[in-house]
Scaffold this active site. Structure first.
Site, mmCIF file in Angstrom:
data_model
loop_
_atom_site.group_PDB
_atom_site.id
_atom_site.type_symbol
_atom_site.label_atom_id
_atom_site.label_comp_id
_atom_site.label_asym_id
_atom_site.label_seq_id
_atom_site.Cartn_x
_atom_site.Cartn_y
_atom_site.Cartn_z
ATOM 1 N N SER A 106 0.791 -1.231 0.000
ATOM 2 C CA SER A 106 0.000 0.000 0.000
ATOM 3 C C SER A 106 0.823 1.281 0.000
ATOM 4 O O SER A 106 0.256 2.374 -0.098
ATOM 5 C CB SER A 106 -0.958 0.008 1.194
ATOM 6 N N GLN A 170 -6.218 -18.374 -1.511
ATOM 7 C CA GLN A 170 -5.350 -17.328 -2.042
ATOM 8 C C GLN A 170 -4.218 -17.925 -2.876
ATOM 9 O O GLN A 170 -3.914 -17.439 -3.969
ATOM 10 C CB GLN A 170 -4.780 -16.478 -0.899
ATOM 11 N N TYR A 202 -10.277 3.211 5.728
ATOM 12 C CA TYR A 202 -9.140 2.895 4.866
ATOM 13 C C TYR A 202 -9.398 1.608 4.098
ATOM 14 O O TYR A 202 -9.554 0.528 4.693
ATOM 15 C CB TYR A 202 -7.874 2.750 5.707
ATOM 16 N N ASN A 204 -8.738 -0.236 -0.233
ATOM 17 C CA ASN A 204 -8.062 -0.102 -1.522
ATOM 18 C C ASN A 204 -8.943 0.508 -2.606
ATOM 19 O O ASN A 204 -8.429 1.013 -3.609
ATOM 20 C CB ASN A 204 -7.588 -1.480 -2.015
ATOM 21 N N THR A 347 2.484 2.321 5.287
ATOM 22 C CA THR A 347 2.918 0.931 5.346
ATOM 23 C C THR A 347 2.194 0.126 4.277
ATOM 24 O O THR A 347 1.179 0.561 3.728
ATOM 25 C CB THR A 347 2.629 0.323 6.729
ATOM 26 N N GLY A 348 2.723 -1.042 3.989
ATOM 27 C CA GLY A 348 2.104 -1.889 2.981
ATOM 28 C C GLY A 348 2.433 -3.341 3.230
ATOM 29 O O GLY A 348 3.469 -3.672 3.830
#
Length: 396
Positions: A106, A170, A202, A204, A347-348
């Site tokens: 992110s 996933q 928050y 995406n 951060t991501g």
């Protein structure tokens, strides 16, 4: 030796809460440890009188059950230090290569926000213009008006797409290719979170739509605009958007995910993974030096003009969905320090990779890190990342 005063403990604890930190668990895995490699010769990184002992100790002893490698760069008025530890991959046990690239997750949002604000400065976009006018047909006809500004500061209320978060699902779908339009349609299967502009959450989705805006206004793919507007002008050699290429090109450390199978923990190599599920929100690949160069130029007003740059340091006057104050601006997160100053962070996380950047507004203190965490998408932040954050703050 641990160099950590009461102020540092307070800040680290609060920052941990901001990032959702809880006490990490342990995994049934161990590997030979490596030493920390100092890289004072990194471009633009002069040691000065900085004592990096806290950060060096924070990343020592990798690989372990928590992470297989770490890279950290810290800049203070006293000097700069860059260090690495761990291994490039578990099979070869070779050290992390110089200038290793990694998935920034992110942190991509900071780049996307900067490109949107460039278009605003060029008068090709208006922050108060509606998504419905700019991207006709993307949202239902009866959907409440969503502005460009609300996309960037997470106040749009647009719902996120729902897919299974089970790690086996996933892994089975890691090469799937998604288009931004598919993601928006999948998200709209869910009810909107709140009326646009009334709260902050928050996600995406706002940045997925922002990426579509960049492509619509410029007539070029997101990856092309990233290269043309930011990477090439700043001389970033390691920064690019991979599109539907699941590989991580150039020198890099492998990422691993711990998976519980039949009562035992396996580490699955997840380096190769399609990032099309997070276009313009979490797909960029970069390096420590590139992130530091970008952050320095951005905060100095050399990427986005001052009039538009202020948006990146302005919080919306609405509450967060958790009930607290808004803490997300356009592409950044505000973290107030006890002395009244604000640390601007991002951060991501992508499977196998944790990344982070932090800087004071004047840029005198900056940190960039990449950690190949064995549970980067877990609810608990990597213990290595916690140590890096606390150690960096002790030098602030």
């Amino acid at each position: 030796m641990k160099i950590m005063n009461r102020r540092t403990v307070l800040v680290a604890t609060t920052l941990g809460a901001l990032l959702g930190v809880t006490a990490p668990g342990t995994l049934a895995f161990a590997a030979p440890t490596s030493t920390v490699g100092d890289r004072h010769a990194a471009p633009g990184c002069r040691p000065g009188t900085l004592d990096p002992t806290p950060v060096r100790q924070a990343i020592a002893g990798l690989p372990d059950a928590d992470a297989t490698s770490a890279q950290v760069r810290i800049t203070t008025p006293d000097g700069c230090w860059t260090g690495t530890t761990g291994v490039r991959d578990l099979r070869s046990q070779q050290p992390v290569p110089p200038h290793a690239r990694f998935r920034v997750g992110s942190v991509t949002k900071t780049f996307t926000a900067a490109m949107v604000l460039q278009l605003v400065a060029e008068r090709r976009l208006d922050l108060d213009a509606s998504v419905q006018r700019l991207l006709p047909g993307l949202l239902p006809a009866d959907y409440p008006t969503v502005s460009v500004r609300q996309l960037l500061d997470h106040t749009s209320g647009l719902p996120s797409p729902s897919v299974p978060d089970d790690i086996e699902w996933q892994l089975a779908h890691r090469y799937d290719r998604w288009t931004p339009q598919q993601l928006v349609r999948l998200g709209l299967d869910n009810p909107r979170e709140f009326d646009p502009g009334t709260r902050q959450h928050y996600t995406n989705m706002g940045y997925i739509v922002a990426g579509l805006l960049i492509e619509k206004v410029t007539g070029h793919p997101y990856a092309t605009e990233l290269d043309r507007r930011i990477a090439r002008p700043l001389g970033l050699r390691d920064t690019y958007a991979p599109g539907d290429d699941p590989r991580l090109r150039g020198p890099h450390a492998h990422g691993y995910q711990a998976v519980d199978r039949d009562g035992r923990t396996e580490l699955v190599d997840v380096t190769t993974w399609s990032q099309t599920f997070t276009p313009a929100a979490g797909n960029i690949i970069s390096s420590l030096i590139d992130l530091d160069t970008f952050l320095t130029a951005l905060f100095a007003g050399r990427v986005v003009p001052a009039a538009q740059l202020s948006t990146m340091f302005t919080l919306p006057g609405v509450p967060d969905v958790s009930g607290g104050p808004a803490r997300y601006s356009a592409g950044l997160t505000a973290f107030p320090l006890p002395d009244g100053e604000t640390l601007w962070i991002k951060t991501g996380s992508r499977y196998g990779y944790l990344a982070g950047t932090a800087s004071t507004r004047d840029g005198r203190f900056r940190v960039e890190y990449s950690i190949t965490s064995t549970d980067a998408k877990g609810e608990e932040l990597s213990a290595t990342a916690q140590r890096v954050i606390a150690a960096a703050l002790s030098l602030l």
